[in-house]
Design an enzyme around this catalytic site. Structure first.
Site, mmCIF file in Angstrom:
data_model
loop_
_atom_site.group_PDB
_atom_site.id
_atom_site.type_symbol
_atom_site.label_atom_id
_atom_site.label_comp_id
_atom_site.label_asym_id
_atom_site.label_seq_id
_atom_site.Cartn_x
_atom_site.Cartn_y
_atom_site.Cartn_z
ATOM 1 N N HIS A 18 0.838 -1.199 0.000
ATOM 2 C CA HIS A 18 0.000 0.000 0.000
ATOM 3 C C HIS A 18 0.874 1.250 0.000
ATOM 4 C CE1 HIS A 18 0.872 0.592 4.195
ATOM 5 N NE2 HIS A 18 0.278 -0.547 4.554
ATOM 6 N N HIS A 21 4.222 1.291 2.051
ATOM 7 C CA HIS A 21 5.354 0.557 1.458
ATOM 8 C C HIS A 21 5.889 1.326 0.250
ATOM 9 C CE1 HIS A 21 2.540 -2.681 3.014
ATOM 10 N NE2 HIS A 21 3.568 -2.729 3.832
ATOM 11 N N CYS A 126 2.096 -12.615 22.617
ATOM 12 C CA CYS A 126 1.057 -12.125 21.698
ATOM 13 C C CYS A 126 1.352 -12.708 20.322
ATOM 14 C CB CYS A 126 1.047 -10.604 21.625
ATOM 15 S SG CYS A 126 -0.029 -10.020 20.300
ATOM 16 N N CYS A 129 1.878 -10.028 17.527
ATOM 17 C CA CYS A 129 3.198 -9.371 17.491
ATOM 18 C C CYS A 129 4.315 -10.380 17.291
ATOM 19 C CB CYS A 129 3.504 -8.655 18.800
ATOM 20 S SG CYS A 129 2.355 -7.405 19.278
ATOM 21 N N CYS A 143 -2.933 -6.573 24.450
ATOM 22 C CA CYS A 143 -1.910 -6.011 23.568
ATOM 23 C C CYS A 143 -2.547 -4.825 22.832
ATOM 24 C CB CYS A 143 -1.456 -7.071 22.564
ATOM 25 S SG CYS A 143 -0.626 -6.327 21.149
ATOM 26 N N HIS A 146 -3.054 -5.348 19.004
ATOM 27 C CA HIS A 146 -3.944 -6.387 18.477
ATOM 28 C C HIS A 146 -5.234 -6.539 19.265
ATOM 29 C CE1 HIS A 146 -0.002 -7.271 16.704
ATOM 30 N NE2 HIS A 146 -0.740 -7.527 15.655
ATOM 31 N N LYS A 296 -5.042 6.230 10.905
ATOM 32 C CA LYS A 296 -4.167 5.185 10.376
ATOM 33 C C LYS A 296 -4.883 4.452 9.246
ATOM 34 C CE LYS A 296 -1.061 2.033 12.516
ATOM 35 N NZ LYS A 296 -0.629 1.206 13.600
ATOM 36 N N LYS A 299 -7.484 -1.838 6.666
ATOM 37 C CA LYS A 299 -8.374 -2.567 5.772
ATOM 38 C C LYS A 299 -9.812 -2.453 6.269
ATOM 39 C CE LYS A 299 -7.080 -6.694 3.233
ATOM 40 N NZ LYS A 299 -6.661 -8.076 3.390
#
Ligand code: MSP
Length: 657
Positions: A18, A21, A126, A129, A143, A146, A296, A299
């Site tokens: 995306h 990157h 986790c 992670c 976490c 997540h 942020k 998706k």
């Protein structure tokens, strides 16, 4: 020849590339090009990170083996880069034998030195992670990344004595103020180190829990922790320990990462290097995050920006320019199409494109399209603009070299805007009208020769535009950056042969009317929605229509969407003996799961690899708790079942009609 080494993070292959990157890779490409056009040899590395739980889970979800899955997504990254005009020197994948060899060699070396030991460990793990977390890391017992409670895991593992290198690392960062830059990240790392003694790093995972990784050379019951594996890519690609590349490029190693992976790069990696007997890298360059409307990208929110669609609409160079110009390196920035179009119209179409096209067409009008010979009798207005050019090139080079791209580009644009003013104040058309040919030649020469230098300076950011400009300035179609050095272009006058023939016109960046584009997009979307609705209405009508005497209309038949697909995996239904869960590749993004009553006649192995015919537009439904997205066609025979298939290999997704 001086050398330069730049790397991007190697990207996880659990999701498609995306904007984020694309940004890091475009920055790395521009930096590599900047060094190439500054007379250096630049080695630019990118690649994919392919081991670990996350990848295993993503492969399972897609119904693929890890190998099939990583090949597929790594290919998506490799195919994207040429579309953004990325010229990487190498593409590394952590599943390549060359990398596995390096990781095992380094592990053995550190183990032999006594810096890896085995110990029992109980901790909060986790899975998202792929890390043990401490109580400090948790928010409300979960976490924070997540939103899940970590699991308590007790197991024997191998540990890297990272704590041993804490004092050395702190001193190294203090002695080398730009080891980690910009400064805010250096300070962040120093405060991490000040907060307490570094824990030793757990660098293994028992194979009973995770098998998709690189085996420890000294204990084959374990695989290597994904970060210890991934970071070493930076030396694998330099052919360590064989070959010359390592000695040539490692001393100038510049890593480029975003703030999300600061700790592994600023703490794990230098201490690993130290323990293995390597010099530290030269710089860690850390950038911020691209946000979309201050949020942020994710998706689930559906705000992920696709670099390909931006390039498709606005072109490679406008996209590259915007990203480098807009983000203050180190800070977060907000991406929006409005802002991109704003820059495209103002900086590229208006300032640069207009100037260049004016200069070319004036040269045609006044000098038949040939570069005039300058007399070099400079007036004060010329001297001012020549001084502006020197300052601007100098600042650009200094800032670009220090990863301050936005400010560097801005100083180049001071010159672009200065030249527009120069045209307005020297008024070449008036000189032409008054027959002041020598003065006119001098003015045009200053403009043309500075246009060439501007083209060379923007090449790292907008390679295609720069090459077009150079070609239109009669510089030959095959531009070779190694043949020029922008360091020699700052103070030199000229460098553009009088008599060269120039292109008649240029239109580097047509203006974009965003309002019009948005209106057109809205009309297109409306049309598509109407078409979809019509199709749905027709299908609903057909579903209601009763067949007369068993006869159906052709239109009714047409409503059934049958497609050829290949079974990619198959397993028994966990709660029903007669059902199989069959994953069929229909040429879509992901294979579909079809729950089929075939278990009495076929074992899962009989089906994998076979081509079948699937009713693809059947409404999804749940069969004993498992979603079925279609139906596999088969003929029931006496005591048996025969699958409907095709008589020769057929592309997945091909329609049956
Ligand atoms: N595999 C690890 C890196 C191992 S390097 C030895 C990894 N991969 S990743 O696919 O998650 O890539 C993270 C990197 O992608 C960031 O550090 C940054 O370079 C880029 N970006 C991802 N999202 C981003 C933004 N929203 N904005 C800017 N860059 C971001 O971590």
């Amino acid at each position: 020849m001086s050398r330069f080494y730049i790397t991007t993070p190697i990207y996880y292959v659990n999701a498609k590339p995306h904007l984020g990157h694309a940004y890091t890779t475009i920055v790395a490409d521009s930096v590599a090009r900047f060094h190439r056009i500054s007379g250096e040899e630049a080695f630019f590395l990118t690649g994919t990170d392919e081991h670990g739980d996350k990848i295993m889970q993503a492969a399972e979800a897609a119904g693929k083996t890890p190998k099939e899955f990583v090949d597929d997504i790594s290919g998506t990254f490799q195919n994207l880069w040429p579309k953004l005009n990325i010229q990487n020197s190498d593409f590394i994948r952590t599943t390549q034998p060359r990398h596995i060899k390096t990781v095992q060699k380094v592990l053995q070396q550190v183990y032999d030195n006594g810096d890896i030991y085995q110990s029992e460990y109980e901790g909060l793990y986790c899975y998202g992670c792929e890390q043990f977390l401490t109580e400090k890391d948790l928010v409300d017992g979960k976490c924070p990344d997540h939103d899940k409670e970590p699991e308590v895991i007790r197991e024997k593992n191998y540990f890297f004595r990272m704590s041993k290198y804490q004092d050395w690392l702190k001193k190294h960062i203090e002695d080398n103020p730009d080891f980690i830059r910009p400064e805010r990240y250096r300070n962040e790392v120093l405060s991490m180190l000040d907060m307490g003694v570094l824990d030793d790093l757990c660098i293994s995972r028992p194979k009973t829990r995770l098998s998709w990784g690189i085996e420890l050379p000294f204990d084959t019951d374990y695989v290597t922790y994904v970060w210890f594996d991934a970071l070493l890519n930076y030396i694998t690609a330099l052919d360590w320990p064989e070959g010359e590349k390592f000695d040539q490029f490692w001393p100038s190693a510049n890593h480029l990462v975003a703030k999300d992976i600061l700790k592994p790069h600023a703490i794990f990696w230098p201490t690993m290097l130290k323990a293995a007997g390597f010099e530290p890298y030269q710089h860690l360059n850390v950038h911020g995050y691209w946000l979309v409307k201050d949020t942020k990208m994710s998706k689930s929110i559906g705000n992920v920006v696709d670099p390909l669609s931006m390039v498709g609409t606005y072109g490679q160079d406008a996209f590259r320019y915007f990203l480098l110009r807009e983000m203050r390196f180190g800070r977060d920035a907000s991406f929006s199409e409005d802002a991109l179009v704003g820059r495209l119209n103002a900086d590229l179409a208006n300032d640069l494109g207009n100037l260049f096209s004016r200069v070319l067409s004036m040269t045609h009008k006044y000098f038949g399209g040939e570069v005039p010979t300058p007399s070099r009798k400079h007036e004060s207005v010329d001297l001012e603009v020549l001084q502006l050019a020197i300052d601007s090139f100098k600042n650009y080079q200094q800032l670009f070299g220090a990863f301050e791209f936005g400010r560097g580009i801005e100083s180049l644009w001071e010159l672009v805007r200065g030249l527009n003013k120069y045209v307005d104040s020297t008024q070449p058309w008036a000189l032409f009208k008054n027959g002041e040919t020598e003065r006119l030649g001098d003015v045009m020469y200053v403009l043309l020769m500075l246009m060439r230098k501007i083209a060379l300076h923007i090449w790292p950011v907008m390679p295609t535009t720069a090459e077009t400009m150079l070609e239109q300035l009669g510089q030959g179609a095959d531009f070779d950056p190694a043949a020029v050095n922008i360091k020699d272009e700052v103070e030199t006058f000229g460098r553009l042969e009088p008599g060269l023939h120039l292109a008649k016109a240029s239109n580097l960046f047509p203006r974009v009317d965003l309002k019009k584009k948005q209106e057109e997009d809205a009309v297109k979307a409306e049309k598509q929605a109407a078409k979809k609705q019509k199709k749905q209405d027709k299908a609903a009508k057909a579903a209601k229509a009763e067949p007369k005497d068993g006869i159906i209309d052709f239109a009714d038949f047409q409503n059934v969407d049958m497609r050829v697909g290949t079974v990619v995996s198959c397993q028994p239904h966990p709660d029903a003996d007669r059902l199989l869960l069959v994953k069929v590749d229909l040429g879509e993004d992901e294979p579909r799961q079809v729950v089929a009553g075939l278990a009495e006649y076929f074992s899962p192995d009989d089906l994998v690899g076979r081509q079948v015919v699937v009713v693809a537009n059947l409404a999804p439904r749940k069969l004993r708790g498992q979603v079925s997205q279609g139906m596999i066609l088969a003929a029931k025979t006496d005591g048996g079942m025969q699958l409907l298939t095709v008589s020769g290999a057929t592309g997945n997704g091909t329609k049956v009609s």
